[in-house]
Design an enzyme around this catalytic site. Structure first.
Site, short mmCIF file in Angstrom:
data_model
loop_
_atom_site.label_atom_id
_atom_site.label_comp_id
_atom_site.label_asym_id
_atom_site.label_seq_id
_atom_site.Cartn_x
_atom_site.Cartn_y
_atom_site.Cartn_z
N ASP A 1 0.81 -1.22 0.00
CA ASP A 1 0.00 0.00 0.00
C ASP A 1 0.84 1.27 0.00
OD1 ASP A 1 0.90 -0.59 2.56
OD2 ASP A 1 -1.08 -0.96 3.38
N ASN B 1 -7.83 -3.27 14.12
CA ASN B 1 -9.23 -3.53 13.74
C ASN B 1 -9.34 -4.73 12.78
OD1 ASN B 1 -8.16 -2.50 11.42
ND2 ASN B 1 -9.55 -0.76 11.24
N HIS C 1 -7.46 -5.07 10.03
CA HIS C 1 -7.14 -4.79 8.62
C HIS C 1 -5.84 -5.48 8.21
CE1 HIS C 1 -4.88 -0.76 9.63
NE2 HIS C 1 -4.01 -1.73 9.51
N GLU D 1 -9.85 -2.17 5.18
CA GLU D 1 -10.49 -1.88 6.46
C GLU D 1 -11.76 -2.72 6.62
OE1 GLU D 1 -8.88 -0.20 8.47
OE2 GLU D 1 -7.92 1.55 7.60
C1 F6R Z 1 1.45 -1.81 6.24
C2 F6R Z 1 0.06 -2.23 6.29
C3 F6R Z 1 -0.73 -2.33 7.55
C4 F6R Z 1 0.08 -2.76 8.75
C5 F6R Z 1 -0.81 -2.85 10.00
C6 F6R Z 1 -0.01 -3.21 11.23
O1 F6R Z 1 1.95 -1.81 4.92
O2 F6R Z 1 -0.47 -2.48 5.26
O3 F6R Z 1 -1.79 -3.22 7.34
O4 F6R Z 1 0.67 -4.01 8.50
O5 F6R Z 1 -1.43 -1.62 10.21
O6 F6R Z 1 0.87 -2.15 11.52
P1 F6R Z 1 1.99 -2.28 12.64
O7 F6R Z 1 2.95 -3.31 12.18
O8 F6R Z 1 2.61 -0.92 12.69
O9 F6R Z 1 1.29 -2.66 13.90
#
Ligand code: F6R
Length: 242
Positions: free
Chosen positions: A67, A136, A138, A143
């Site tokens: 992303d 959440n 995701h 989302e």
């Molecule tokens: C990152 C991404 C997100 C993260 C998720 C967890 O490229 O797509 O889905 O993997 O938000 O983030 P952290 O590792 O910071 O807890």
């Protein structure tokens, strides 16, 4: 689903780096699906160490990131292109032309999403997709409520994601409200999915996502339907699972 229970973040990172290293060793021209965020940082540090030590070679590999924020240029310090450059690409011998992150400055959203899906197809699909898990549920920026059959698309970030990401920006209002993300369909097409989770703050969502019902309300729950998923979680993240 294969589950590795690691003692802590450090051990989770070592197991993750071992799996990615073996992928590269067994198939030097692997297509790696990569993630940003706090979770993969330890894995990336170890991959850098091993590449510098001559144990792994990225010269024939390609990478496709999950992303990117809409509106941020790749040189912006909070863009995901910059994150990857800083935390991995600049310290390993990957050919930068083979590294792919959505273009945050694209002016035609659907064209950019189609271009990104075509990159995935033209590379022959993703061999191993590294994922982190949002509080959440995701994965990528898919989302809660996202349709499972989606490819790359533009999303409005959930309020909780904006709040979780504001730590990286001077002010909450500077956090981009939209992002391009690989969809659940693109993620599910990866031949192997490696999801890494650490910390007590993820314990509830780990239980819901991987031991609860499969539902678009918990995007990561779809991984229960993939036939080659490896979950590496530390004891804290697994502490709510019986
Ligand atoms: C990152 C991404 C997100 C993260 C998720 C967890 O490229 O797509 O889905 O993997 O938000 O983030 P952290 O590792 O910071 O807890």
């Amino acid at each position: 689903m294969r589950i590795y229970k690691a003692k802590d973040y450090k051990e989770m990172s070592r197991i993750g780096a071992n799996i990615l290293s073996s992928q590269i060793i067994l198939k030097p021209q692997s297509v790696l699906g990569l993630a940003t965020g706090s979770t993969p940082l330890g894995i990336y540090e170890l991959l850098i160490e091993r590449c510098k030590g001559g144990d792994i070679d990225f010269s024939q590999a390609a990478s496709i990131n999950l992303d990117e924020y809409k509106g941020l240029d790749g040189s912006h310090s909070q863009s995901y292109r910059y994150f990857m450059q800083n935390n991995l690409f600049s310290s390993i011998n990957i050919n930068l032309e083979n590294t792919h992150v959505p273009n945050g400055l694209a002016d035609d959203d659907s064209k950019e999403c189609r271009r990104y899906d075509k990159i995935i197809d033209d590379c022959g699909g993703i061999d191993i997709q590294l994922l982190g898990l949002g509080h959440n549920g995701h994965i990528g920026f898919n989302e809660p409520g996202t349709d499972f059959p989606k490819g790359t698309h533009l999303v409005a970030l959930a309020e909780s994601t904006i709040k979780a990401n504001k730590r990286f920006f001077a002010d909450e209002k500077d956090v981009p409200r939209f992002a391009y993300t690989m969809g659940i369909k693109s993620i599910m097409k990866a031949r192997h999915i490696l999801i890494a989770v650490s910390g007590i703050d993820k314990a509830d969502i780990v239980k819901i996502a991987f031991w609860g019902p499969v539902s678009p309300e918990v995007p990561a729950s779809v991984l229960q339907l993939h036939n080659n998923v490896t979950l590496i979680a530390d004891e804290a993240a697994l502490s709510k699972v019986d």
